[in-house]
Design an enzyme around this catalytic site. Structure first.
Site, PDB file in Angstrom:
ATOM      1  N   ASP A 334       0.864  -1.162   0.000  1.00 57.06           N
ATOM      2  CA  ASP A 334       0.000   0.000   0.000  1.00 57.06           C
ATOM      3  C   ASP A 334       0.911   1.225   0.000  1.00 57.06           C
ATOM      4  O   ASP A 334       1.996   1.195   0.586  1.00 57.06           O
ATOM      5  CB  ASP A 334      -0.894  -0.008   1.236  1.00 57.06           C
ATOM      6  CG  ASP A 334      -1.743   1.242   1.329  1.00 57.06           C
ATOM      7  OD1 ASP A 334      -2.490   1.518   0.390  1.00 57.06           O
ATOM      8  OD2 ASP A 334      -1.634   1.948   2.345  1.00 57.06           O
ATOM      9  N   ASP A 527      -0.828  -0.943   6.392  1.00 53.22           N
ATOM     10  CA  ASP A 527      -0.966  -0.517   7.790  1.00 53.22           C
ATOM     11  C   ASP A 527      -2.395  -0.202   8.195  1.00 53.22           C
ATOM     12  O   ASP A 527      -2.641   0.099   9.358  1.00 53.22           O
ATOM     13  CB  ASP A 527      -0.099   0.716   8.057  1.00 53.22           C
ATOM     14  CG  ASP A 527      -0.560   1.947   7.277  1.00 53.22           C
ATOM     15  OD1 ASP A 527      -1.380   1.788   6.349  1.00 53.22           O
ATOM     16  OD2 ASP A 527      -0.088   3.061   7.587  1.00 53.22           O
ATOM     17  N   ASP A 531      -6.211  -2.602   4.326  1.00 57.31           N
ATOM     18  CA  ASP A 531      -5.172  -3.518   3.850  1.00 57.31           C
ATOM     19  C   ASP A 531      -5.302  -4.914   4.459  1.00 57.31           C
ATOM     20  O   ASP A 531      -4.673  -5.859   3.983  1.00 57.31           O
ATOM     21  CB  ASP A 531      -3.780  -2.972   4.205  1.00 57.31           C
ATOM     22  CG  ASP A 531      -3.509  -1.630   3.570  1.00 57.31           C
ATOM     23  OD1 ASP A 531      -3.864  -1.459   2.391  1.00 57.31           O
ATOM     24  OD2 ASP A 531      -2.948  -0.746   4.251  1.00 57.31           O
TER      25      ASP A 531
END
Length: 635
Positions: A334, A527, A531
């Site tokens: 990400d 995080d 995700d």
């Protein structure tokens, strides 16, 4: 050994707490055996050998008794049986040598376990037990009674009692016990602080954000405790060498005893000089077939790797993560919090007409101060840093997908997306175009228009990290919800192999599964809550920071506690080194067992050499695993 992972399934039993006592007992055993050897045939020699047996066999006897009560036979029982058999044959010296080497290697094993747990145990005692609460007066309150919203005073040299946010003052915090990072972290108004970290020099006021039980430190401790009990896939191989294997070896030794006695004509127990008895050969076979080194070969390496990583801010959640990370071929990430800092910062405030920038910021803070959205936190933090005084917002209304509407001082204020805020403004805005990779928040209140530009900056080290991934043969892929233009900008700026933009959590998950279906081993780094699904589906899930969302942390196999992607490289190096050490340990332990058994079955191996070979391989395996503790130190 003091710990038998293959038997009980928990490599922490014994906890590494008694290694000094066991090593001391092994030295007593050695000294007593040397005294007995020097006395020769004198009666006092038997007394010295008795002391050697007691010192060398005490810990093994205690471990064996515990397991026998549960119906378990293990290597402790085998070693004691062989030592007793040697004494019965009058080979007191060889029995004492066996007990010395066995207790010495067991002490080394416990020393290795102690080294892997020392830093981890320190975390359990890091947080203070009381806090100073400010509610008109100063009063001491147990940390367990703190609730979100309370205001605390933390003086220089004190530990922050819970996770919170800076309200007043300025300082720096030593967060090394949480993240492994030695450099102090500057703390200003609006910045987060974490339980168990040290307030270095300023008296500050902090608002409690989370209860003590929900702090980042407690999450880390729970994750580590779970990791210590999770086995590596290859550890299942050594798990086969349990009670069943012990019975097989006892049966083999008994069968060979009968064969040597009845088939080859050896004396059953006592032999003429130069001709060992069948029982002597059977005892030698028992020693060399015992899988001490084998049952330690994998858990000792895994525990050392976990401890080495934890000291450097890399938390493997169990042995499976240690092994699997080295198999990764694609690193999917990400964008936010990995290649970028993850903390939006206000870069620019503009107003139309010009000169009213402070008013734009004041009105924006009034609406955002009650929101927990990352954009809102960034705007209110900037307001605190610049000293803006805000009025309360009334009649606050959230407009889904567009922004917020409220009244401040009797004036209607709109805050949100450009198209929604400017709709009905009745005039063009003369602001310059913004660049890709930034976020805008627009504001309108009567004739006043404003734009706040925020940026999640690319980490300075990101480009070098991407190059390093490529050198290691790892493909880089970014999965982001950003606009395609911003995603393309990131790909060009960092030289990424692939970037896919405008993805929601379901689409990220689909990409990870698609890569897995074609044989790629994917490490997914993220995080946030969004995700978590793709982290769970990846071959290795990686969460950025102990401060990340609970959902991401719970699904992750690996946690990078400093929010630094470069620690992924350290984890990858540790995984590769641990896999090599495991292969070396298995090769040494199986090779030594195989060679020694061949010589023992051919009657070409004295008991003393069998003892040296068996215990020597155990010591080599333990010391080889301990090398992993220094990989993190060099990094």
């Amino acid at each position: 050994m003091a710990v038998s992972p293959s038997q009980d399934g928990d490599p922490q039993e014994g906890g590494g707490r008694f290694w000094r006592a066991e090593l001391s007992a092994s030295l007593v055993c050695l000294l007593a055996a040397l005294v007995a050897w020097s006395l020769g045939k004198r009666p006092a020699a038997l007394g010295a050998y008795g002391i050697a047996y007691l010192a060398g066999g005490a810990f093994a006897a205690a471990e064996s008794a515990v397991r026998l009560r549960r119906g378990i036979l293990d290597v402790h029982f085998l070693m004691l049986a062989v030592a007793a058999g040697a004494a019965g044959l009058g080979e007191w010296g060889e029995g004492a040598a066996l007990l010395f080497l066995f207790s010495f290697s067991s002490g080394l094993e416990q020393f290795a376990l102690e080294r892997t747990q020392r830093e981890i145990r320190a975390l359990l005692h890091a947080a203070p037990k009381t806090a100073t609460v400010l509610d008109g007066t100063e009063r001491e309150v147990p940390v367990d009674e703190l609730e979100p919203g309370m205001r605390l005073l933390v003086r220089p040299g004190e530990l922050f009692p819970v996770d919170g946010q800076m309200l007043e003052g300025e300082t720096s915090a030593d967060e090394s016990n949480l993240t492994g990072e030695a450099a102090p972290v500057a703390k200003r108004v609006g910045d987060p602080v974490y339980s168990g970290t040290l307030n270095q020099w300023g008296a500050v006021e902090v608002r409690v954000e989370r209860r003590a039980q929900e702090s980042a430190l407690q999450k880390v401790v729970r994750l580590i405790q779970t990791a210590q009990r999770m086995k590596a896939p290859s550890q299942r191989f050594t798990d086969r060498f349990g009670t069943g294997y012990t019975w097989v070896i006892l049966g083999l030794a008994g069968g060979m005893f009968l064969l040597w006695w009845l088939g080859f004509g050896h004396a059953p127990f006592r032999a003429t000089p130069g001709e060992p008895s069948a029982f002597y050969h059977a005892m030698t076979l028992l020693v060399v077939a015992s899988p001490c080194a084998l049952v330690l070969s994998i858990p000792s390496a895994v525990l050392a790797a976990i401890a080495s990583g934890a000291r450097r801010g890399v938390l493997f959640r169990g042995g499976a993560a240690v092994e699997k990370l080295g198999e990764v071929s694609v690193v999917a990430m990400d964008k936010t919090g990995t290649l970028t800092t993850g903390e939006l910062r206000v870069e620019e405030v503009r107003s139309d007409p010009p000169g009213s920038e402070a008013e734009v910021l004041r009105l924006a803070c009034a609406l955002e101060q009650k929101s927990t959205h990352p954009l809102a936190r960034a705007v209110t933090r900037h307001g605190l840093e610049t000293g803006v005084e805000t009025a309360p917002a009334e009649r606050v209304e959230s407009v889904t997908g567009s922004g917020m509407r409220a009244e401040v001082g009797g004036r209607e204020v709109l805050l949100g997306r450009r198209h929604w805020v400017l709709e009905g403004a009745g005039r063009a805005v003369g602001f310059p175009e913004t660049l890709d990779g930034v976020t805008e928040v627009w504001l309108r209140s009567g004739a006043l228009l404003g734009r706040i530009v925020l940026r999640d900056a690319i980490r300075p080290e990101a480009a070098a990290l991407v190059n390093r991934f490529r050198e290691l043969g790892l493909r880089t892929l970014v999965l982001t919800g950003d606009r395609p233009a911003a995603a393309a900008h990131l790909k060009q700026a960092l030289g990424l192999d692939d970037v896919r933009g405008e993805l929601n959590p379901e689409q990220k998950l689909a990409v990870v599964r698609e890569l897995g279906s074609v044989g790629e081993r994917v490490a997914m780094v993220g995080d946030g809550v969004n995700d978590a699904p793709s982290i769970a589906a990846a071959h290795v899930g990686v969460a950025m920071g102990a401060r990340g969302s609970d959902a991401a942390l719970e699904q992750a196999d690996l946690v990078l506690m400093q929010d630094r992607l470069e620690n992924f490289l350290l984890a990858y190096e540790l995984s590769g080194a641990a896999r090599r050490v495991i292969r070396q340990n298995l090769g040494v332990s199986l090779g030594v067992i195989g060679v020694l058994m061949i010589f023992a079955l051919c009657e070409r191996l004295p008991l003393t050499l069998g003892v040296l070979g068996h215990e020597g391989s155990t010591i080599i395996v333990v010391l080889n695993s301990l090398r992993l503790l220094w990989i993190g130190r060099r990094a």
